[in-house]
Motif scaffolding. Structure first.
Motif, PDB file in Angstrom:
ATOM      1  N   GLN A 183      -9.036   3.080   5.129  1.00  0.00           N
ATOM      2  CA  GLN A 183      -9.369   4.470   5.192  1.00  0.00           C
ATOM      3  C   GLN A 183     -10.618   4.946   6.280  1.00  0.00           C
ATOM      4  N   VAL A 240      -5.282   6.279   1.410  1.00  0.00           N
ATOM      5  CA  VAL A 240      -4.611   4.948   1.273  1.00  0.00           C
ATOM      6  C   VAL A 240      -4.668   4.517  -0.324  1.00  0.00           C
ATOM      7  N   ALA A 258       0.596   5.517   1.120  1.00  0.00           N
ATOM      8  CA  ALA A 258      -0.306   6.529   2.227  1.00  0.00           C
ATOM      9  C   ALA A 258       0.276   7.914   2.095  1.00  0.00           C
ATOM     10  N   ILE A 286       0.717  -1.104   0.083  1.00  0.00           N
ATOM     11  CA  ILE A 286      -0.010  -0.030  -0.082  1.00  0.00           C
ATOM     12  C   ILE A 286       0.834   1.195  -0.028  1.00  0.00           C
ATOM     13  N   SER A 293      -8.511   4.952   9.636  1.00  0.00           N
ATOM     14  CA  SER A 293      -7.515   5.778   9.543  1.00  0.00           C
ATOM     15  C   SER A 293      -7.347   6.664  10.888  1.00  0.00           C
TER      16      SER A 293
END
Length: 325
Positions: free
Chosen positions: A181, A214, A124, A122, A184
């Motif tokens: 998300q 993300v 971010a 991922i 988060s």
């Protein structure tokens, strides 16, 4: 004397102020007799002598160094300016504002995920807030060897530890890997606490941390889009019903709902036509009324031949009693 005195006077100030600079050091070797210290809004001034903090001044304005500053310096309070002599000291100007800095992962971070041996990669992005908290630590760790310290210097330090903190808090929270998300806030709270402990080692406080977005690999995003499409197909019946209601409520036509209604009705009519073509004998039998059978196997007339009364399939006329079968 006055002429020579003016020659040696100078102004201690941070002229080229920059919002991206956290501190800037004035180091012109000597502070002359008659010098002024100018502190602007959003600045603090720190006098340093031989690497030691002598005094911190936070009020904005213009001050005469000899009469308004030197008497408050810890080891230099008795210093006397003489002709053609000056005080050797450094003045560190601190930017007191709170900074908002953008951050982003340099490379994809592989987060442990069930069914993925290599983890889920991922990326971010977001922002964090910081400000100078402890002047003594900042001078000891940073300002003692640097002329200035900028937002980019802070960002570099934060990014160097951020990947590990993101991995740590996503794993600890045990959140849905495909819905980070939504979680988060809790993840960012844990990262801020750890990051604050790390940055306080150089006198900087992390006052806020935010995860803005993300992102997943393109293949994962495509899978998510397909899943969303399948979900929409599963609800097509509900959508068709809503479209039909919308079509009846908006009889003027021309709407998407009206088109959907027309298409649905056309499909139903077409299906009925195909069924009729495939089963013509069955449909004919259903549309033909079966005759009423009498007890002797004959057919009862629909009306009595004597009085004309409707027989209703009976053996005798209910009006005149005439035998019908």
């Amino acid at each position: 004397m006055g002429f020579f005195g003016n020659q040696f006077s100078n102004v201690v100030e941070w002229e080229e102020y920059n919002d991206e600079v956290i501190f800037w050091k004035w180091a012109n070797k000597e502070i002359k007799k008659g010098s002024k210290l100018i502190i602007r809004q959003g600045q603090d001034a720190i006098f340093i002598f031989n690497g030691k903090v002598e005094g911190i001044f936070v009020d904005e304005g213009s001050f005469d160094i000899e009469t308004e500053i030197v008497p408050f310096l810890s080891t230099l309070k008795g210093f006397k300016f003489g002709f053609n002599s000056g005080m050797r000291a450094e003045v560190l100007f601190i930017n007191t504002k709170e900074f908002t800095i953008r951050w982003g992962t340099k490379n994809a971070i592989n987060i442990p995920a069930q069914g993925l041996p290599g983890g889920m990669p991922i990326r971010a992005f977001g922002t964090f807030n910081c400000k100078v908290d402890d002047y003594n630590i900042l001078i000891e760790k940073i300002a003692g060897i640097k002329q200035q310290f900028t937002v980019e210097d802070i960002k570099e330090r934060v990014i160097s530890v951020l990947d590990q903190l993101i991995m740590k808090w996503i794993s600890l929270e045990g959140k849905d890997m495909f819905n980070l998300q939504a979680n988060s806030f809790e993840i960012a709270k844990g990262i801020r606490e750890d990051l604050d402990m790390e940055m306080r080692k150089i006198g900087i406080e992390i006052t806020g941390f935010n995860i803005g977005s993300v992102s997943y690999p393109e293949e994962i995003q495509e899978m998510a889009n397909k899943a969303a499409s399948q979900s929409m197909v599963g609800d097509m019946n509900k959508y068709t019903q809503m479209a039909a209601a919308d079509s009846m409520a908006n009889a003027n036509g021309g709407s998407v709902a009206g088109d959907m209604m027309n298409m649905q009705m056309g499909m139903m009519m077409g299906k009925q036509m195909v069924d009729n073509m495939q089963n013509p004998q069955q449909n004919q039998a259903q549309n033909t009324q079966a005759p009423v059978q009498g007890s002797a196997g004959g057919q009862a007339p629909k009306f009595c031949p004597e009085c004309g009364n409707k027989t209703e399939g009976a053996k005798f006329c209910s009006n005149c009693g005439n035998k019908l079968v």
